[in-house]
Design a protein around this motif. Structure first.
Motif, PDB file in Angstrom:
ATOM      1  N   GLU A  63     -26.353   5.814 -20.289  1.00 16.70           N
ATOM      2  CA  GLU A  63     -25.360   6.253 -21.272  1.00 16.70           C
ATOM      3  C   GLU A  63     -25.015   5.070 -22.161  1.00 16.70           C
ATOM      4  N   PHE A  64     -25.102   5.273 -23.468  1.00 15.24           N
ATOM      5  CA  PHE A  64     -24.817   4.204 -24.421  1.00 15.24           C
ATOM      6  C   PHE A  64     -24.193   4.800 -25.674  1.00 15.24           C
ATOM      7  N   CYS A  65     -23.009   4.346 -25.988  1.00 15.14           N
ATOM      8  CA  CYS A  65     -22.289   4.817 -27.176  1.00 15.14           C
ATOM      9  C   CYS A  65     -22.183   6.340 -27.192  1.00 15.14           C
ATOM     10  N   GLY A  66     -21.956   6.920 -26.016  1.00 14.62           N
ATOM     11  CA  GLY A  66     -21.805   8.368 -25.926  1.00 14.62           C
ATOM     12  C   GLY A  66     -23.110   9.134 -25.971  1.00 14.62           C
ATOM     13  N   LEU A  67     -24.232   8.420 -25.947  1.00 13.67           N
ATOM     14  CA  LEU A  67     -25.545   9.051 -26.014  1.00 13.67           C
ATOM     15  C   LEU A  67     -26.277   8.881 -24.690  1.00 13.67           C
ATOM     16  N   THR A  82     -22.938  -3.838 -25.638  1.00 13.83           N
ATOM     17  CA  THR A  82     -23.670  -3.812 -26.896  1.00 13.83           C
ATOM     18  C   THR A  82     -23.092  -2.783 -27.859  1.00 13.83           C
ATOM     19  N   ALA A  83     -22.154  -1.975 -27.390  1.00 14.39           N
ATOM     20  CA  ALA A  83     -21.432  -1.094 -28.308  1.00 14.39           C
ATOM     21  C   ALA A  83     -20.735  -1.897 -29.402  1.00 14.39           C
ATOM     22  N   LEU A  84     -20.341  -3.138 -29.080  1.00 15.99           N
ATOM     23  CA  LEU A  84     -19.711  -3.985 -30.097  1.00 15.99           C
ATOM     24  C   LEU A  84     -20.694  -4.299 -31.212  1.00 15.99           C
ATOM     25  N   LEU A  85     -21.963  -4.482 -30.879  1.00 11.71           N
ATOM     26  CA  LEU A  85     -22.984  -4.718 -31.893  1.00 11.71           C
ATOM     27  C   LEU A  85     -23.042  -3.548 -32.868  1.00 11.71           C
ATOM     28  N   VAL A  86     -22.983  -2.344 -32.331  1.00 10.74           N
ATOM     29  CA  VAL A  86     -23.003  -1.143 -33.168  1.00 10.74           C
ATOM     30  C   VAL A  86     -21.750  -1.076 -34.038  1.00 10.74           C
ATOM     31  N   GLU A  87     -20.595  -1.341 -33.434  1.00  9.46           N
ATOM     32  CA  GLU A  87     -19.340  -1.301 -34.186  1.00  9.46           C
ATOM     33  C   GLU A  87     -19.332  -2.338 -35.309  1.00  9.46           C
ATOM     34  N   ALA A  88     -19.766  -3.561 -34.977  1.00  8.76           N
ATOM     35  CA  ALA A  88     -19.773  -4.628 -35.976  1.00  8.76           C
ATOM     36  C   ALA A  88     -20.744  -4.320 -37.105  1.00  8.76           C
ATOM     37  N   ALA A  89     -21.884  -3.748 -36.767  1.00  5.82           N
ATOM     38  CA  ALA A  89     -22.860  -3.389 -37.797  1.00  5.82           C
ATOM     39  C   ALA A  89     -22.331  -2.293 -38.704  1.00  5.82           C
ATOM     40  N   ALA A  90     -21.702  -1.286 -38.115  1.00  7.65           N
ATOM     41  CA  ALA A  90     -21.145  -0.193 -38.919  1.00  7.65           C
ATOM     42  C   ALA A  90     -20.047  -0.695 -39.846  1.00  7.65           C
ATOM     43  N   VAL A  99     -31.940  -0.521 -43.109  1.00  4.71           N
ATOM     44  CA  VAL A  99     -31.581  -1.164 -41.842  1.00  4.71           C
ATOM     45  C   VAL A  99     -32.810  -1.400 -40.978  1.00  4.71           C
ATOM     46  N   VAL A 100     -32.833  -2.546 -40.310  1.00  5.16           N
ATOM     47  CA  VAL A 100     -33.854  -2.830 -39.295  1.00  5.16           C
ATOM     48  C   VAL A 100     -33.157  -3.274 -38.021  1.00  5.16           C
ATOM     49  N   ASP A 101     -33.590  -2.719 -36.898  1.00  5.93           N
ATOM     50  CA  ASP A 101     -33.105  -3.111 -35.579  1.00  5.93           C
ATOM     51  C   ASP A 101     -34.218  -3.877 -34.889  1.00  5.93           C
ATOM     52  N   LEU A 102     -34.048  -5.203 -34.781  1.00  3.56           N
ATOM     53  CA  LEU A 102     -35.043  -6.047 -34.127  1.00  3.56           C
ATOM     54  C   LEU A 102     -34.758  -6.133 -32.632  1.00  3.56           C
ATOM     55  N   CYS A 103     -35.814  -6.381 -31.842  1.00  2.46           N
ATOM     56  CA  CYS A 103     -35.672  -6.444 -30.380  1.00  2.46           C
ATOM     57  C   CYS A 103     -34.992  -5.168 -29.893  1.00  2.46           C
ATOM     58  N   CYS A 104     -35.534  -4.033 -30.302  1.00  2.00           N
ATOM     59  CA  CYS A 104     -34.838  -2.751 -30.138  1.00  2.00           C
ATOM     60  C   CYS A 104     -34.815  -2.247 -28.705  1.00  2.00           C
ATOM     61  N   GLY A 105     -35.699  -2.747 -27.829  1.00  2.00           N
ATOM     62  CA  GLY A 105     -35.710  -2.249 -26.459  1.00  2.00           C
ATOM     63  C   GLY A 105     -35.937  -0.752 -26.403  1.00  2.00           C
ATOM     64  N   SER A 106     -35.080  -0.055 -25.704  1.00  2.00           N
ATOM     65  CA  SER A 106     -35.206   1.396 -25.553  1.00  2.00           C
ATOM     66  C   SER A 106     -34.928   2.157 -26.841  1.00  2.00           C
ATOM     67  N   GLY A 107     -34.383   1.474 -27.843  1.00  3.39           N
ATOM     68  CA  GLY A 107     -34.021   2.136 -29.088  1.00  3.39           C
ATOM     69  C   GLY A 107     -32.611   2.679 -29.086  1.00  3.39           C
ATOM     70  N   GLY A 108     -31.811   2.328 -28.075  1.00  2.00           N
ATOM     71  CA  GLY A 108     -30.448   2.848 -27.992  1.00  2.00           C
ATOM     72  C   GLY A 108     -29.584   2.442 -29.167  1.00  2.00           C
ATOM     73  N   THR A 109     -29.655   1.170 -29.560  1.00  2.00           N
ATOM     74  CA  THR A 109     -28.862   0.716 -30.703  1.00  2.00           C
ATOM     75  C   THR A 109     -29.319   1.405 -31.975  1.00  2.00           C
ATOM     76  N   THR A 110     -30.623   1.538 -32.152  1.00  2.00           N
ATOM     77  CA  THR A 110     -31.160   2.230 -33.329  1.00  2.00           C
ATOM     78  C   THR A 110     -30.651   3.664 -33.381  1.00  2.00           C
ATOM     79  N   LEU A 111     -30.692   4.327 -32.234  1.00  2.00           N
ATOM     80  CA  LEU A 111     -30.243   5.717 -32.160  1.00  2.00           C
ATOM     81  C   LEU A 111     -28.763   5.830 -32.510  1.00  2.00           C
TER      82      LEU A 111
END
Length: 263
Positions: A63-67, A82-90, A99-111
Motif C-alpha cells: 500500500e502506497f499513497c492509498g494505492l 516516500t509519500a513526502l516525495l510525492v507531496e513535495a513534487a506535487a 515529468v520523469v521519475d528516475l529510479c522508479c522501482g515498482s513504479g509506485g511513485t510514478t503511479l
C-alpha cells in the motif's frame, strides 16, 4: 476480523510473528490470512515471513499513497515515508508538467504522481530490469513509458532542457551501512536500489548534475534523502547552480530536497 474456510489459531500466529520482530503482528496476521487459501498455505507464508521475507513480497503488493502497488520478488518495496516525495513534487509542479521519475522501482511513485498531476508527459526509468517489468505492470493503461537504463540515459533527447519536474527516490544508504539494514531489505531487495556509495550521495549527485541539463528553466528536481545528508546534498546542488530547499515530515521520518533550476 475476516472469517476463514479453515481452522486458524490466530493468537498463536500473532505471537509467532511478534516473536520474529514484526511490529504490526496483528495486522500482518490478518493480511497473511487473507492471502492464504488453506492452512498449509498459511503455514508456508508464515514460515517465509518469520524467515525475513518482506510481507509485501509475500502478498505481491504494497500500500502506497492509498494505492495498491504490485511488488515482485527482489523489487524495492515502496516505503510509507516516500509519500513526502510525492507531496513535495506535487507542491512544486506547475500545470500540465513534463515529468520523469528516475529510479522508479515498482513504479509506485510514478503511479501516485499520475493521479496527483495532470502531466502532458510522464515517464519512469530504472536500471534494474526486474523493477522495470514490475513498474510496467503497475502503470499498464496509464500511457506511461517505463524505460530501462541509467538515470537520464534512456530518455528521448527531445526532452533535454524541457522537463518541468524530475523526481528520484535514488539509493542513499552509505555502502558500509547496507550490511546494517534489516534483513528484509538487505537480503530481498536489489543492492542497486539501496547502495548509494561511500557517503550515500553518489547517485543523487549524478541525478542533480543531470537535472541541470534536463530541466527546463524554472523546473524542479525533487529527491528523497536522509535528514543527516540533506545539508551536504543541498551544498552539492547549490554548486551546480540549482536552488535547493529541504522539506521535512517528522511524523513519517521523511526528508525530501527540492531544487529549482533558475530561470
Amino acid at each position: 476480523m475476516a472469517p476463514t474456510a479453515f481452522h486458524v489459531d490466530r493468537p498463536a500466529l500473532v505471537s509467532r510473528l511478534r516473536a520474529a520482530g514484526c511490529v504490526y503482528a496483528e495486522d500482518e496476521a490478518e493480511l497473511l490470512l487473507t492471502a492464504a487459501d488453506s492452512a498449509e498455505t498459511l503455514t508456508a507464508l508464515a514460515d517465509r515471513r518469520v524467515a525475513g521475507v518482506p510481507l509485501e513480497h509475500l502478498l505481491g503488493w504494497a500500500e502506497f499513497c492509498g494505492l495498491r502497488v504490485a511488488v515482485d520478488p527482489g523489487v524495492f518495496v515502496p516505503r510509507g515515508r516516500t509519500a513526502l516525495l510525492v507531496e513535495a513534487a506535487a507542491a512544486v509542479a506547475g500545470p500540465a508538467p513534463a515529468v520523469v521519475d528516475l529510479c522508479c522501482g515498482s513504479g509506485g511513485t510514478t503511479l501516485a504522481l499520475a493521479g496527483r498531476l495532470a502531466p502532458r508527459w510522464l515517464a519512469a526509468v530504472d536500471v534494474d530490469p526486474a523493477a522495470v517489468a514490475c513498474a510496467r505492470r503497475n502503470l499498464a493503461g496509464h500511457d506511461v513509458p517505463v524505460l530501462t537504463g541509467d538515470l537520464y540515459d534512456p530518455l528521448p533527447s527531445a526532452w533535454r532542457g524541457r522537463l518541468d519536474l524530475v523526481v528520484a527516490n535514488a539509493p542513499y544508504v552509505p555502502t558500509e551501512a547496507v550490511a546494517l539494514l534489516p534483513a528484509e531489505a538487505r537480503l530481498h531487495e536489489a543492492p542497486v536500489a539501496l547502495d548509494g556509495g561511500a557517503d550515500g550521495l553518489a547517485v543523487l549527485r549524478r541525478v542533480a548534475a543531470g537535472a541541470v541539463d534536463w530541466l527546463a528553466p524554472g523546473g524542479h528536481l525533487v529527491v528523497e534523502v536522509s535528514e543527516t545528508q540533506a545539508d551536504a546534498l543541498c551544498a552539492a546542488m547549490s554548486a551546480l547552480g540549482l536552488v535547493p530547499a529541504v522539506v521535512r515530515e517528522p511524523e513519517w521520518d521523511a526528508t525530501a530536497v527540492t531544487a529549482r533550476r533558475p530561470d
